[in-house]
Design a protein around this motif. Structure first.
Motif, PDB file in Angstrom:
ATOM      1  N   CYS A 124       0.838  -1.206   0.000  1.00  0.00           N
ATOM      2  CA  CYS A 124       0.000   0.000   0.000  1.00  0.00           C
ATOM      3  C   CYS A 124       0.872   1.255   0.000  1.00  0.00           C
ATOM      4  CB  CYS A 124      -0.912  -0.013   1.226  1.00  0.00           C
ATOM      5  SG  CYS A 124      -1.910   1.471   1.378  1.00  0.00           S
TER       6      CYS A 124
ATOM      7  N   CYS B 181      -0.014   3.102   3.701  1.00  0.00           N
ATOM      8  CA  CYS B 181       0.331   2.576   5.020  1.00  0.00           C
ATOM      9  C   CYS B 181       1.389   1.480   4.955  1.00  0.00           C
ATOM     10  CB  CYS B 181      -0.920   2.077   5.743  1.00  0.00           C
ATOM     11  SG  CYS B 181      -1.590   0.570   5.058  1.00  0.00           S
TER      12      CYS B 181
ATOM     13  N   CYS C 109      -7.386   1.329   6.495  1.00  0.00           N
ATOM     14  CA  CYS C 109      -6.924   2.081   5.325  1.00  0.00           C
ATOM     15  C   CYS C 109      -7.835   1.767   4.133  1.00  0.00           C
ATOM     16  CB  CYS C 109      -5.464   1.724   5.041  1.00  0.00           C
ATOM     17  SG  CYS C 109      -4.826   2.381   3.505  1.00  0.00           S
TER      18      CYS C 109
ATOM     19  N   CYS D 251      -5.705  -2.778   0.058  1.00  0.00           N
ATOM     20  CA  CYS D 251      -4.888  -2.808   1.270  1.00  0.00           C
ATOM     21  C   CYS D 251      -5.525  -3.739   2.313  1.00  0.00           C
ATOM     22  CB  CYS D 251      -4.770  -1.395   1.831  1.00  0.00           C
ATOM     23  SG  CYS D 251      -3.737  -1.319   3.292  1.00  0.00           S
TER      24      CYS D 251
HETATM   25 ZN   LIG Z   1      -3.073   0.888   3.288  1.00  0.00          ZN
END
Ligand SMILES: [Zn+2]
Length: 348
Positions: free
Chosen positions: A18, A21, A53, A48
């Motif tokens: 991702c 994150c 997220c 993700c």
């Molecule tokens: Zn993420």
């Protein structure tokens, strides 16, 4: 990666993790083609694995040197013109009345009856959303400095200028920039970062359907934050990967738009992005704007694998789509994050 350069091939790079994150992405869709503009290639999406997220992204992603091949026939080149029928004139008065009442546009020149006409729009939530989007949810600020990033051929820029903003734009597409300049608009060619605007300069910056197209949305938001005045506002509008219609159509959902949409956000991922960019005050919501158009296009992709922009559609189909938009409006009363579009208004 195959090192081969021609117009029928877009070179790519992998992105397993991702962008926001760093968590591993789970495979979401496989083998999608460009349903709108016939860019070459087969495309896959990941989501993700971090539930806080929920970003969706293309993996592999086109390399930046080849991304132009995805935009050869893109619609920012085009201009739309509507003739002023009696119906449009009445609707225009209603729009003025609504924007005057809701956002204080048109000064004192708006008559009471136009404002009353504008109140009729409360019976049409879809049209009302379009209208609020037309001013990017910004209240009137005469002579406020506004920047439209990714302004295309400048339709919105012209509208905002005519409403009293000192509006300018920036876009990476030379044909769109020429078209905007031919209307007398002040538009720069290139990326936002290349313009080197001074710190604390703009009262408002608008990003309408842009962040899903860029490789580095955080870099873009950080730059917006830097050039906004304290108290200035950034408005971001982007597709919502947790929308009702995405769940309905899955990989046929129009707004995935491979290979142009590199990142498709959710409410939590956009919140995360805004916080990382420095915004402490922000409002994020989802809307039903264009849910009807999205429904029709996704339905056609489901049936035929393609959608031709501006193709003729029957009135029954349009009526059905308006019904679905209204259904989404009801759903949003219970699930406010299920709208097709996410709107973020951040204040520096
Ligand atoms: Zn993420």
């Amino acid at each position: 990666m195959v090192v081969q350069q021609n117009d029928n091939y877009i070179r790519t790079h992998s992105c397993f993790n991702c962008y926001l994150c760093g968590n591993r992405g789970q495979p979401l869709y496989h083998g999608l083609k460009d349903r709108l503009f016939d860019a070459p290639g087969e495309w896959h999406f990941r989501k993700c694995s971090n539930h806080k997220c929920g970003l969706v992204w293309l993996d592999p992603m086109p390399i930046s040197e080849d991304i132009g091949k995805a935009y050869k026939n893109y619609y920012t080149h085009q201009n739309s013109k509507n003739s002023m029928t009696w119906y449009r004139r009445v609707y225009q008065w209603a729009k003025e009345g609504y924007l005057a009442r809701r956002f204080n546009y048109y000064g004192n020149s708006t008559t009471i009856w136009k404002k009353l006409l504008g109140m009729m729009l409360y019976f049409h939530p879809g049209r009302r959303e379009n209208l609020e989007f037309s001013v990017m949810y910004l209240p009137s600020q005469p002579n406020g400095l506004l920047l439209d990033v990714g302004c295309g051929s400048g339709q919105k820029l012209m509208f905002m200028r005519d409403l009293g903003w000192l509006a300018e734009g920036v876009d990476i597409d030379p044909i769109a920039v020429d078209s905007a300049r031919s209307k007398g608009l002040q538009v720069r060619l290139g990326t936002l970062e290349e313009q080197c605007y001074q710190d604390n300069y703009f009262d408002a910056i608008i990003l309408s359907h842009l962040i899903e197209h860029v490789y580095d949305p955080l870099g873009l938001l950080l730059e917006c934050y830097r050039i906004l005045k304290p108290g200035g506002r950034l408005v971001v509008v982007t597709p919502n990967n947790e929308s009702w219609m995405h769940k309905m159509f899955n990989d046929k959902w129009l707004a995935l738009d491979p290979p142009r949409h590199l990142h498709v956000f959710s409410v939590p991922s956009l919140k995360y992005l805004a916080q990382k960019a420095g915004f402490k005050k922000y409002k994020i919501s989802t809307t039903i704007r264009e849910a009807n158009g999205l429904f029709m296009a996704s339905k056609l992709i489901q049936r035929t694998g393609k959608y031709v922009w501006g193709c003729p559609l029957s009135s029954t189909f349009r009526f059905w789509a308006r019904g679905m938009q209204l259904a989404e409006w009801v759903i949003l009363k219970f699930k406010p994050d299920a709208g097709e579009e996410i709107t973020m208004v951040g204040e520096k």
